[in-house]
Design a protein around this motif. Structure first.
Motif, PDB file in Angstrom:
ATOM      1  N   ASP A 292       0.836  -1.212   0.000  1.00 32.78           N
ATOM      2  CA  ASP A 292       0.000   0.000   0.000  1.00 32.78           C
ATOM      3  C   ASP A 292       0.867   1.257   0.000  1.00 32.78           C
ATOM      4  O   ASP A 292       0.511   2.266  -0.637  1.00 32.78           O
ATOM      5  N   ASP A 293       1.998   1.219   0.718  1.00 31.07           N
ATOM      6  CA  ASP A 293       2.918   2.357   0.717  1.00 31.07           C
ATOM      7  C   ASP A 293       3.476   2.583  -0.685  1.00 31.07           C
ATOM      8  O   ASP A 293       3.553   3.725  -1.161  1.00 31.07           O
ATOM      9  N   LYS A 294       3.880   1.507  -1.320  1.00 27.37           N
ATOM     10  CA  LYS A 294       4.436   1.618  -2.674  1.00 27.37           C
ATOM     11  C   LYS A 294       3.412   2.213  -3.630  1.00 27.37           C
ATOM     12  O   LYS A 294       3.730   3.106  -4.432  1.00 27.37           O
ATOM     13  N   ASN A 295       2.177   1.742  -3.532  1.00 26.25           N
ATOM     14  CA  ASN A 295       1.136   2.220  -4.445  1.00 26.25           C
ATOM     15  C   ASN A 295       0.874   3.703  -4.251  1.00 26.25           C
ATOM     16  O   ASN A 295       0.740   4.452  -5.235  1.00 26.25           O
ATOM     17  N   LEU A 296       0.780   4.128  -2.983  1.00 21.93           N
ATOM     18  CA  LEU A 296       0.505   5.535  -2.705  1.00 21.93           C
ATOM     19  C   LEU A 296       1.640   6.410  -3.205  1.00 21.93           C
ATOM     20  O   LEU A 296       1.408   7.460  -3.825  1.00 21.93           O
ATOM     21  N   ILE A 332       9.487   9.011 -10.986  1.00 19.53           N
ATOM     22  CA  ILE A 332       9.258   9.643 -12.292  1.00 19.53           C
ATOM     23  C   ILE A 332      10.403   9.368 -13.268  1.00 19.53           C
ATOM     24  O   ILE A 332      10.294   9.721 -14.444  1.00 19.53           O
ATOM     25  N   ILE A 333      11.483   8.747 -12.818  1.00 23.35           N
ATOM     26  CA  ILE A 333      12.628   8.542 -13.713  1.00 23.35           C
ATOM     27  C   ILE A 333      12.242   7.740 -14.961  1.00 23.35           C
ATOM     28  O   ILE A 333      12.571   8.152 -16.087  1.00 23.35           O
ATOM     29  N   PRO A 334      11.543   6.595 -14.836  1.00 23.59           N
ATOM     30  CA  PRO A 334      11.139   5.892 -16.070  1.00 23.59           C
ATOM     31  C   PRO A 334      10.205   6.722 -16.951  1.00 23.59           C
ATOM     32  O   PRO A 334      10.251   6.603 -18.188  1.00 23.59           O
ATOM     33  N   TRP A 369      15.808  -0.955  -1.099  1.00 25.30           N
ATOM     34  CA  TRP A 369      16.693  -0.589  -2.195  1.00 25.30           C
ATOM     35  C   TRP A 369      16.365  -1.402  -3.449  1.00 25.30           C
ATOM     36  O   TRP A 369      16.427  -0.875  -4.575  1.00 25.30           O
ATOM     37  N   ASP A 370      16.011  -2.656  -3.273  1.00 22.49           N
ATOM     38  CA  ASP A 370      15.633  -3.488  -4.414  1.00 22.49           C
ATOM     39  C   ASP A 370      14.434  -2.883  -5.142  1.00 22.49           C
ATOM     40  O   ASP A 370      14.389  -2.866  -6.385  1.00 22.49           O
ATOM     41  N   GLY A 374      15.579  -1.273  -8.598  1.00 22.65           N
ATOM     42  CA  GLY A 374      15.113  -2.116  -9.686  1.00 22.65           C
ATOM     43  C   GLY A 374      13.989  -1.500 -10.498  1.00 22.65           C
ATOM     44  O   GLY A 374      13.920  -1.682 -11.723  1.00 22.65           O
ATOM     45  N   GLY A 375      13.117  -0.753  -9.852  1.00 23.82           N
ATOM     46  CA  GLY A 375      11.973  -0.199 -10.565  1.00 23.82           C
ATOM     47  C   GLY A 375      12.177   1.184 -11.131  1.00 23.82           C
ATOM     48  O   GLY A 375      11.478   1.581 -12.078  1.00 23.82           O
TER      49      GLY A 375
END
Length: 691
Positions: A292-296, A332-334, A369-370, A374-375
């Motif tokens: 949920d943290d990642k999604n937000l 936003i990098i990708p 960090w992964d 990675g993303g």
């Protein structure tokens, strides 16, 4: 026909009842000035100044007749002396504090100035004199009005509106473009505090020549450089960016800075589950990053990109080099890579990333960090780290890594020189802030030890208090009277993206109620301060010595700022701090957690005057001044411009966007007292070795 009656500022006579009454005011009253100048083709200069306190105006009008035979531009320089002296005498006699000044001219005078560039220099010089001589924030505007007095009053109201109502009244509002969230530094250039000559005077010639060379190349190739981070105010990154954009603007380089729209829920994630976890200050599983943290977080980054910087916004699309400061908006990098494949992306890591913990599979640091690398971050072209090998996390190719320390600015409010009157004014301002928070203030007749830092779990504030207790007990044992012993000052700014500040501040206040600290609590000044750079500068300048007992640290600019003010620093061997302090010469390094060692160092500095003076004398040497150059804005700007010119494709036939060859740097610090060879080089090593 009789000449018009000219109004003048009142100046109180020394010893008059009103003068004596004004001197008794605890803090000088804030006023804001508008200065209007009119110059005609015949060489006559009329000027008016209006003083405004938010309620009432007081005006001054005059005609200036320059020395016969002197050119118009030089007459304006003579006028500068008169205006500075007039307003200084007026403010001093009434015990007023000039916080800001708007300097301008009417449209007809503006045309004369535009027709002869030599007229611009005296006006800009007047601005810088207000900044350096009177500690007033200056700005320039074209004015309109039926008279000079009306124009001056309009200018005074304008500059009054540019400042926040927050005490002490000298904090400019941060301007952000509503369409792109670009930070409009110095009110989009209207505030003019510093000229290029001031930077040149404080920079060694090889560095300055390289700065001019690279800035000229950027202009010829029409390179556009963008910085991205989470907040325009609070913390070292924002301070560096304000200074960088200010200098780049003076150089004529197209360099801009964008920030995200604040979201408190996201900042809880980025501070407690990114920043604190990377530093290893918490191992509590509740701070492990959840889906949920990642999604937000990703949703927030994407929303900012689409709303402010994405397709059709002429932000990312037209950029040549983009610098991403820390991970807060790195999602936003990708998106940048997809929208503008030709843009070169630099990821700038400012914090301590515990590479040892991030290498342990299953740890919170490893998983975090992964996810980020990675993303998102791996899509960047270059990874810039502080020059600490232990900060470079796993899976970052060595060929992408370059090293760069953090920087501060020698000429901004954090570091500029101040008069004795300025120092006393800000001491009283600090005491008002402390009193409002129920804390004792700084006595005018006692020395004090200081640690300036955010109220953050990594800053070692409990260690500071314990070391101070030991220091006081040692002084008691030596028979030194309590009123002759130094106070302790703990203070710092807050930041919009740091939810820990209030929590840690309350913990510190609670700690001082413990029995072992209660006897000294009345001499410990604890204050969360408003975002006034000059306030921190003055309080640091007034100190006896500085502490920096961070348990985890990137590269602490407060150490640089202390040393540049000739204050010995006692610090833990944490992060990049040992690279900043020469142990036994410019400061004293102590092993992390050794509060008794800090107490011992404080006692010797305070009781052995010759020992203390040796540190001060060393800090004043030209050798130390030269070493500190790399930690100031011009040197840092050379680093950025070098990277931009080497990486950018535009105007570069060889497309030097290839990775620079790596080399071994002997003695790169690990962050735990060890050194080792590391397959990365300082950015400075590339450009210092080129013509």
């Amino acid at each position: 026909m009789a000449p018009p009656i000219r109004r003048k500022f009142s100046v109180l006579e020394t010893g008059s009842p009103r003068y004596v009454l004004a001197r008794k005011k605890a803090i000088a009253k804030s006023i804001y000035l508008g200065v209007a100048v009119s110059y005609d083709d015949q060489g006559q200069i009329n000027w008016a100044c209006s003083s405004y306190d938010g309620v009432e105006f007081e005006s001054h009008e005059d005609t200036f007749h320059g020395t016969a035979g002197v050119k118009g531009s030089e007459q304006l320089n003579q006028l500068n002396d008169i205006i500075i002296r007039t307003v200084s005498d007026y403010a001093t006699s009434h015990n007023y504090r000039i916080q800001g000044v708007c300097i301008g001219c009417d449209e007809s005078t503006a045309k004369i100035v535009a027709s002869d560039p030599k007229f611009k220099d005296p006006i800009r010089t007047m601005c810088t004199r207000f900044w350096f001589d009177l500690d007033a924030v200056p700005c320039i505007y074209t004015l309109r009005g039926m008279s000079l007095t009306e124009e001056a009053a309009s200018a005074a109201r304008k500059v009054f509106d540019w400042f926040t109502p927050q005490f002490p009244g000298s904090i400019p509002r941060i301007a952000v473009d509503p369409d792109t969230n670009e930070v409009l530094v110095d009110m989009d250039g209207h505030c003019h505090m510093i000229d290029l000559k001031h930077f040149e005077d404080t920079t060694d010639k090889p560095t300055w020549d390289k700065l001019l060379q690279l800035s000229e190349e950027c202009k010829q190739r029409k390179l556009r450089i963008l910085f991205f981070n989470s907040t325009p105010q609070g913390g070292g990154v924002a301070l560096m960016r304000h200074a960088t954009i200010r200098l780049m603007r003076l150089l004529g380089v197209d360099c801009r800075w964008f920030v995200a729209k604040p979201n408190p829920d996201v900042f809880v994630i980025t501070k407690r589950k990114f920043h604190n976890v990377f530093q290893g200050v918490t191992q509590d599983e509740q701070y492990r990053l959840q889906q949920d943290d990642k999604n937000l977080w990703v949703e927030w980054c994407n929303e900012n990109f689409d709303r402010y910087w994405g397709e059709g916004k002429d932000v990312v699309e037209s950029a040549d080099v983009i610098i991403m400061d820390d991970p807060q908006v790195s999602a936003i990098i990708p998106r940048i890579r997809k929208l503008n494949p030709g843009a070169r992306i630099i990821y700038r890591s400012h914090i301590e990333i515990r590479a040892d913990l991030a290498s342990v599979e299953g740890s919170m640091q490893y998983d975090l960090w992964d996810f980020l690398w990675g993303g998102f971050i791996q899509s960047s072209d270059v990874f810039i780290s502080h020059p600490v090998a232990g900060f470079i996390p796993p899976r970052v190719p060595h060929s992408k890594v370059a090293l760069m320390p953090a920087a501060t600015d020698e000429l901004d409010g954090l570091n500029k020189r101040m008069s004795a009157a300025d120092l006393e004014y800000y001491r009283r301002v600090f005491n008002r802030c402390a009193e409002d928070q129920g804390s004792p203030g700084i006595a005018s007749d006692r020395p004090y030890v200081i640690q300036i830092a955010r109220f953050d779990p990594a800053k070692g504030i409990p260690d500071v208090i314990e070391a101070y207790r030991g220091f006081r007990e040692q002084l008691n044992a030596k028979g030194i009277e309590a009123d002759q012993q130094p106070q302790l000052v703990l203070c710092g700014h807050g930041s919009i993206d740091d939810p820990d500040g209030t929590v840690v501040y309350e913990q510190v206040i609670q700690l001082l109620t413990q029995p072992e600290y209660a006897p000294y609590a009345k001499d410990i000044c604890v204050a969360r301060l408003p975002a006034s750079d000059q306030l921190l500068c003055a309080i640091l300048r007034g100190s006896f010595c500085a502490l920096q007992l961070s348990h985890r640290e990137g590269f602490e600019v407060k150490v640089t700022e202390s040393l540049s003010k000739y204050k010995p620093v006692i610090a833990y061997r944490s992060g990049g701090i040992p690279l900043q302090i020469e142990d036994g010469k410019t400061g004293i390094l102590v092993e992390r957690g050794n509060t008794k060692g800090v107490s011992d160092a404080l006692t010797r500095l305070y009781t052995d005057q010759a020992y203390y003076q040796d540190f001060v004398n060393e800090l004043r040497t030209k050798e130390q001044d030269s070493k500190r150059q790399q930690y100031f804005t011009p040197f840092q700007s050379v680093n950025w411009l070098y990277l931009a010119t080497q990486l950018a494709f535009k105007g570069n036939d060889e497309a030097v966007a290839r990775n620079q060859p790596s080399g071994n740097v002997e003695g790169t610090y690990l962050g735990n007292g060890e050194v080792r060879q590391w397959n990365a080089r300082y950015v400075r090593e590339y450009w210092q070795n080129t013509a």
